[in-house]
Design an enzyme around this catalytic site. Sequence first.
Site, PDB file in Angstrom:
ATOM      1  N   HIS A   1     -69.113 -73.720  32.819  1.00 17.31           N
ATOM      2  CA  HIS A   1     -69.113 -72.310  32.128  1.00 17.31           C
ATOM      3  C   HIS A   1     -68.062 -72.108  31.095  1.00 17.31           C
ATOM      4  O   HIS A   1     -66.892 -72.192  31.565  1.00 17.31           O
ATOM      5  CB  HIS A   1     -69.058 -71.251  33.361  1.00 17.31           C
ATOM      6  CG  HIS A   1     -69.139 -69.901  33.129  1.00 17.31           C
ATOM      7  ND1 HIS A   1     -69.130 -69.132  34.291  1.00 17.31           N
ATOM      8  CD2 HIS A   1     -69.671 -69.374  32.078  1.00 17.31           C
ATOM      9  CE1 HIS A   1     -68.997 -67.739  33.904  1.00 17.31           C
ATOM     10  NE2 HIS A   1     -69.324 -67.751  32.435  1.00 17.31           N
TER      11      HIS A   1
ATOM     12  N   ARG B   1     -66.390 -69.584  29.779  1.00 17.89           N
ATOM     13  CA  ARG B   1     -66.080 -68.190  30.023  1.00 17.89           C
ATOM     14  C   ARG B   1     -65.637 -67.646  28.307  1.00 17.89           C
ATOM     15  O   ARG B   1     -64.940 -68.450  27.692  1.00 17.89           O
ATOM     16  CB  ARG B   1     -65.192 -67.737  30.644  1.00 17.89           C
ATOM     17  CG  ARG B   1     -65.780 -68.287  32.274  1.00 17.89           C
ATOM     18  CD  ARG B   1     -64.836 -67.835  33.601  1.00 17.89           C
ATOM     19  NE  ARG B   1     -64.516 -66.375  33.543  1.00 17.89           N
ATOM     20  CZ  ARG B   1     -64.963 -65.826  34.434  1.00 17.89           C
ATOM     21  NH1 ARG B   1     -65.895 -66.021  35.180  1.00 17.89           N
ATOM     22  NH2 ARG B   1     -65.097 -64.373  34.374  1.00 17.89           N
TER      23      ARG B   1
ATOM     24  N   HIS C   1     -74.307 -71.008  43.961  1.00 12.08           N
ATOM     25  CA  HIS C   1     -72.981 -70.409  44.180  1.00 12.08           C
ATOM     26  C   HIS C   1     -72.618 -70.263  45.691  1.00 12.08           C
ATOM     27  O   HIS C   1     -73.413 -69.708  46.309  1.00 12.08           O
ATOM     28  CB  HIS C   1     -73.313 -68.800  43.556  1.00 12.08           C
ATOM     29  CG  HIS C   1     -71.917 -68.540  43.188  1.00 12.08           C
ATOM     30  ND1 HIS C   1     -70.972 -68.095  44.110  1.00 12.08           N
ATOM     31  CD2 HIS C   1     -71.462 -68.129  42.047  1.00 12.08           C
ATOM     32  CE1 HIS C   1     -70.039 -67.557  43.594  1.00 12.08           C
ATOM     33  NE2 HIS C   1     -70.103 -67.386  41.918  1.00 12.08           N
TER      34      HIS C   1
ATOM     35  N   ASN D   1     -71.010 -78.652  39.115  1.00  8.09           N
ATOM     36  CA  ASN D   1     -70.260 -77.762  38.308  1.00  8.09           C
ATOM     37  C   ASN D   1     -68.858 -78.214  38.138  1.00  8.09           C
ATOM     38  O   ASN D   1     -68.221 -78.402  39.174  1.00  8.09           O
ATOM     39  CB  ASN D   1     -70.231 -76.354  38.901  1.00  8.09           C
ATOM     40  CG  ASN D   1     -69.519 -75.332  38.125  1.00  8.09           C
ATOM     41  OD1 ASN D   1     -68.516 -75.712  37.553  1.00  8.09           O
ATOM     42  ND2 ASN D   1     -70.170 -74.436  37.585  1.00  8.09           N
TER      43      ASN D   1
ATOM     44  N   HIS E   1     -63.938 -76.154  37.685  1.00  9.62           N
ATOM     45  CA  HIS E   1     -62.446 -76.102  38.612  1.00  9.62           C
ATOM     46  C   HIS E   1     -61.657 -77.328  38.325  1.00  9.62           C
ATOM     47  O   HIS E   1     -60.561 -77.455  38.846  1.00  9.62           O
ATOM     48  CB  HIS E   1     -62.747 -75.763  39.952  1.00  9.62           C
ATOM     49  CG  HIS E   1     -63.414 -74.327  40.039  1.00  9.62           C
ATOM     50  ND1 HIS E   1     -62.753 -73.385  39.258  1.00  9.62           N
ATOM     51  CD2 HIS E   1     -64.451 -73.899  40.751  1.00  9.62           C
ATOM     52  CE1 HIS E   1     -63.432 -72.378  39.583  1.00  9.62           C
ATOM     53  NE2 HIS E   1     -64.448 -72.444  40.343  1.00  9.62           N
TER      54      HIS E   1
ATOM     55  N   GLU F   1     -81.985 -68.913  38.365  1.00  3.42           N
ATOM     56  CA  GLU F   1     -81.061 -69.320  39.445  1.00  3.42           C
ATOM     57  C   GLU F   1     -80.953 -68.396  40.370  1.00  3.42           C
ATOM     58  O   GLU F   1     -80.217 -67.300  40.155  1.00  3.42           O
ATOM     59  CB  GLU F   1     -79.848 -69.891  38.875  1.00  3.42           C
ATOM     60  CG  GLU F   1     -78.833 -70.630  39.885  1.00  3.42           C
ATOM     61  CD  GLU F   1     -77.650 -71.426  39.309  1.00  3.42           C
ATOM     62  OE1 GLU F   1     -77.870 -71.897  38.238  1.00  3.42           O
ATOM     63  OE2 GLU F   1     -76.480 -71.320  40.035  1.00  3.42           O
TER      64      GLU F   1
ATOM     65  N   GLU G   1     -73.453 -72.630  31.371  1.00  2.00           N
ATOM     66  CA  GLU G   1     -73.474 -71.377  31.996  1.00  2.00           C
ATOM     67  C   GLU G   1     -72.894 -70.318  31.061  1.00  2.00           C
ATOM     68  O   GLU G   1     -71.639 -70.781  30.387  1.00  2.00           O
ATOM     69  CB  GLU G   1     -72.884 -71.291  33.141  1.00  2.00           C
ATOM     70  CG  GLU G   1     -73.505 -71.753  34.454  1.00  2.00           C
ATOM     71  CD  GLU G   1     -72.701 -71.685  35.665  1.00  2.00           C
ATOM     72  OE1 GLU G   1     -71.603 -71.040  35.618  1.00  2.00           O
ATOM     73  OE2 GLU G   1     -73.007 -72.190  36.776  1.00  2.00           O
TER      74      GLU G   1
ATOM     75  N   THR H   1     -68.060 -65.692  39.441  1.00  2.00           N
ATOM     76  CA  THR H   1     -69.383 -64.816  38.927  1.00  2.00           C
ATOM     77  C   THR H   1     -69.844 -64.227  40.345  1.00  2.00           C
ATOM     78  O   THR H   1     -70.210 -64.807  41.170  1.00  2.00           O
ATOM     79  CB  THR H   1     -70.612 -65.704  38.571  1.00  2.00           C
ATOM     80  OG1 THR H   1     -70.081 -66.514  37.550  1.00  2.00           O
ATOM     81  CG2 THR H   1     -71.554 -64.592  37.737  1.00  2.00           C
TER      82      THR H   1
ATOM     83  N   ARG I   1     -60.804 -69.526  30.676  1.00  2.00           N
ATOM     84  CA  ARG I   1     -59.743 -69.591  31.694  1.00  2.00           C
ATOM     85  C   ARG I   1     -60.120 -71.050  32.173  1.00  2.00           C
ATOM     86  O   ARG I   1     -58.849 -71.505  32.755  1.00  2.00           O
ATOM     87  CB  ARG I   1     -60.201 -68.661  32.957  1.00  2.00           C
ATOM     88  CG  ARG I   1     -61.094 -68.676  33.682  1.00  2.00           C
ATOM     89  CD  ARG I   1     -61.335 -67.853  34.987  1.00  2.00           C
ATOM     90  NE  ARG I   1     -61.319 -66.513  34.524  1.00  2.00           N
ATOM     91  CZ  ARG I   1     -61.826 -65.767  35.411  1.00  2.00           C
ATOM     92  NH1 ARG I   1     -62.114 -66.031  36.767  1.00  2.00           N
ATOM     93  NH2 ARG I   1     -61.603 -64.418  35.092  1.00  2.00           N
TER      94      ARG I   1
HETATM   95  N1  PXP Z   1     -74.247 -71.442  39.714  1.00  2.00           N
HETATM   96  C1  PXP Z   1     -73.725 -70.298  38.779  1.00  2.00           C
HETATM   97  C2  PXP Z   1     -74.732 -69.641  37.823  1.00  2.00           C
HETATM   98  C3  PXP Z   1     -72.240 -69.943  38.788  1.00  2.00           C
HETATM   99  O1  PXP Z   1     -71.858 -69.149  38.141  1.00  2.00           O
HETATM  100  C4  PXP Z   1     -71.445 -70.999  39.590  1.00  2.00           C
HETATM  101  C5  PXP Z   1     -69.987 -70.568  39.431  1.00  2.00           C
HETATM  102  O2  PXP Z   1     -69.571 -71.195  38.332  1.00  2.00           O
HETATM  103  C6  PXP Z   1     -72.104 -71.786  40.332  1.00  2.00           C
HETATM  104  C7  PXP Z   1     -73.340 -72.111  40.360  1.00  2.00           C
HETATM  105  C8  PXP Z   1     -71.239 -72.936  41.397  1.00  2.00           C
HETATM  106  O3  PXP Z   1     -70.629 -72.046  42.250  1.00  2.00           O
HETATM  107  P1  PXP Z   1     -69.743 -72.821  43.137  1.00  2.00           P
HETATM  108  O4  PXP Z   1     -68.630 -73.253  42.317  1.00  2.00           O
HETATM  109  O5  PXP Z   1     -69.239 -71.540  44.294  1.00  2.00           O
HETATM  110  O6  PXP Z   1     -70.281 -73.946  43.722  1.00  2.00           O
END
Ligand code: PXP
Length: 241
Positions: free
Chosen positions: A43, A45, A191, A7, A10, A151, A70, A101, A49
């Site tokens: 994601h 959003r 997550h 992901n 960030h 998931e 996402e 999330t 952001r």
């Molecule tokens: N899976 C989903 C559905 C999420 O919303 C997120 C956060 O965007 C992640 C995985 C990844 O989470 P993390 O950034 O804590 O690894």
Amino acid sequence: MPALGVNIDHVATVRQARRTIEPDPVWAAVLAELGGADGITLHLREDRRHIQDRDLRLLKQTVQVKLNLEMAAEEEITRIALEVRPDQATLVPEKRQEITTEGGLDVLGNREKVGQCIQRLKDAGIEVSLFVDPDAAQIEASKELGADAVELHTGRYADASTQAEQDREYQALVDAGRVALDVGLLLHMGHGLTYRNVSRIAAIAGVSELNIGHSIVARAIMVGFEQAVREMKALVSAPRS
Ligand code: PXP
């Protein structure tokens, strides 16, 4: 062995802190692929952001592994997904004030909205995964509404403050994973997974995809910081006009 979805949200968070052009999540996706990522997750959003529409469109053109979007089951984002056509859409709940999330999607409480969104995405050839808590009723409802995968939200496992609590949350994921596989869903998890807590999760039978973001971006800053400073120091130490 599960696939790793990286992901890259960030990376975009750092860019948006200055509303500038770097670091570019599109570059990060290339590096993630070079590092062995099996998928790129982002994601888009509603509040934009971090990831911007431009990122999604460029990533659709450049990513060679699975592209997983996402998204909230809302009209504006659904239309964008139908137009861009990622390989997979993961439906997540979204609240504007949350830091990330926070909980799984309430599939049971939003059957009509979620079901319609799943159908539209599937009609466009997009695989659909639902981000849910490790809860049998939510998983069964996901199957009934036509999802391909769930998931499971690993946040409570990741946030556990004692070993006993972590063991309890781990068992909840194992049990819920069994339910998902038994009803014929693909099993994903994600997550809050980190370099410290991921190994046990990767060992769960039948889990085919893990999505991990924050911890990888956090480590990338640390393992890359020293070299970045050296490169700037070299420029500052050799001034030229
Ligand atoms: N899976 C989903 C559905 C999420 O919303 C997120 C956060 O965007 C992640 C995985 C990844 O989470 P993390 O950034 O804590 O690894």
